[in-house]
Scaffold this active site. Structure first.
Site, PDB file in Angstrom:
ATOM      1  N   HIS A 193      34.769   7.614  24.366  1.00 47.10           N
ATOM      2  CA  HIS A 193      34.454   6.556  23.416  1.00 47.10           C
ATOM      3  C   HIS A 193      34.451   5.399  24.096  1.00 47.10           C
ATOM      4  CE1 HIS A 193      34.997   4.571  19.147  1.00 47.10           C
ATOM      5  NE2 HIS A 193      35.493   3.405  20.099  1.00 47.10           N
ATOM      6  N   CYS A 194      33.368   4.581  23.756  1.00 47.66           N
ATOM      7  CA  CYS A 194      32.883   3.298  24.579  1.00 47.66           C
ATOM      8  C   CYS A 194      33.280   1.888  23.696  1.00 47.66           C
ATOM      9  CB  CYS A 194      31.380   3.136  25.057  1.00 47.66           C
ATOM     10  SG  CYS A 194      30.976   1.631  25.704  1.00 47.66           S
TER      11      CYS A 194
END
Length: 284
Positions: free
Chosen positions: A125-126
C-alpha cells in the site's frame, strides 16, 4: 474504500513537488543556461515537458486505477487440472481464507488493512498514491517511478549546468531569489533521485524474479525454513527473466513505456514453474 477519494496530504506533497521541480527546471535552470527561447532552450523545455507529462499522467492513473479486488463469487477449484498450484496456509494447510472479507483468497492476493479489502497480486500500500499497488496498476506504478527518476536526474543535470554558466540574466533578477530556488531544488532533487533510483532498481529486480514485495519477504522466511529442513526454496511464479518481464510490461516492447495493461488477465490465476509437474501446494 473509494479510490483516490478525499484529501490526501501525501498526494498533495507529491503534486506540489512535481509542480515546483517543473517550473524551476523550465523557467530557471533552462532559462539561465540556454535562454528559454533559444533553440537548445526550447528543445530541452519540450523534452522535459514530455517527461513531466508522462510522469504526472502515470501518477494520476496509478492513483485512480483499481489494483484489483477479489470477486465475491471466487471459490478455488482444487479439482481444476489446469490449476496445478494452490496456495495454502502455513498452519493447518487449509486454503487461504480472509476472515475480514469472508472470501477465499486467490494466489498472490493479500488483505490490505488500510483499504480494508483483499487486493489481487498485492505488492504494497503506497501512502504517496493513497492507493494499493496491485495486479491492475503495478505496471503503471513502475513506469511512473521510471519517468520520475528520469525527470529528477535530468533536472539535476540542468541545475548543475545552469550554475556553472555565467548568464547575463543574473543582473536582471534578484540574485537572492535564484539562490532560494537552487537551494530548495537541490534539497528536493538529490535525496529524491537517490531514493527513487533505488526504488526503481528494487522493483526492476522484483519484476525479473516475478515477485511482489510481500512475496520477497515471505520468500526470505521460506528460504530459511527450507534450509533448516535440507531443502532448496524455489519461487513458484519465477518463469525466467524474459517471461517475468513481459508478464508485467507486456509482450510488445513498443508499449513497455506506456501505461497499457491489456496483456494482464483476471489476476485470479498465474502461470507457475510447476505447470507441467504433479500438483504441489505452496505454503503461504
Amino acid at each position: 474504500m473509494k479510490r483516490g477519494s478525499g484529501f490526501s496530504f501525501h498526494v498533495t506533497v507529491v503534486i506540489a513537488a512535481i509542480a515546483f521541480i517543473y517550473f524551476s527546471t523550465v523557467f530557471v535552470f533552462i532559462d539561465q543556461w540556454f535562454g528559454i527561447w533559444s533553440s537548445p532552450g526550447m528543445l530541452n523545455a519540450v523534452f522535459f515537458t514530455v517527461v513531466a507529462v508522462m510522469c504526472i499522467s502515470n501518477y494520476a492513473l496509478a492513483i485512480y486505477t483499481d489494483p484489483g479486488q477479489v470477486p465475491s463469487s471466487f471459490v478455488p477449484d482444487v479439482e481444476d487440472p489446469d490449476n496445478i498450484v494452490h496456495e495454502i496456509k502455513r498452519k493447518g494447510g487449509d486454503l487461504r481464507y480472509c476472515q475480514k472479507c469472508s472470501l477465499y483468497k486467490p494466489p498472490r492476493a493479500h488483505h490490505c488493512r488500510i483499504c480494508n479489502r483483499c487486493i489481487l497480486r498485492m505488492d504494497h500500500h503506497c501512502v504517496w498514491m493513497n492507493n494499493c499497488v496491485g495486479h491492475a496498476n503495478y505496471k503503471i506504478f513502475f513506469i511512473f517511478v521510471m519517468y520520475a527518476v528520469v525527470a529528477c536526474i535530468y533536472s539535476l543535470v540542468l541545475l548543475a549546468g545552469s550554475i556553472t554558466i555565467d548568464s547575463p540574466k543574473d543582473d536582471q533578477l534578484s540574485e537572492g531569489s535564484y539562490r532560494v530556488v537552487y537551494i530548495i531544488s537541490g534539497l528536493i532533487l538529490v535525496p529524491l533521485s537517490l531514493a527513487l533510483g533505488f526504488f526503481l532498481c528494487w522493483h526492476f529486480y522484483l519484476i525479473l524474479q516475478n515477485k511482489t514485495t510481500i512475496e520477497y519477504q515471505e520468500g526470505v522466511r521460506a528460504m530459511c525454513v527450507a534450509e533448516k529442513g535440507g531443502y532448496v526454496y524455489s519461487h513458484p511464479y519465477d518463469l525466467g527473466a524474459y517471461e517475468n518481464l513481459i508478464a508485467v510490461l507486456g509482450p510488445n516492447v513498443l508499449y513497455w513505456l506506456l501505461p497499457s495493461t491489456k496483456h494482464i488477465d483476471s489476476g485470479l490465476r498465474f502461470r507457475t514453474s510447476f505447470d507441467n509437474v504433479p500438483r504441489t501446494p505452496v505454503s503461504k
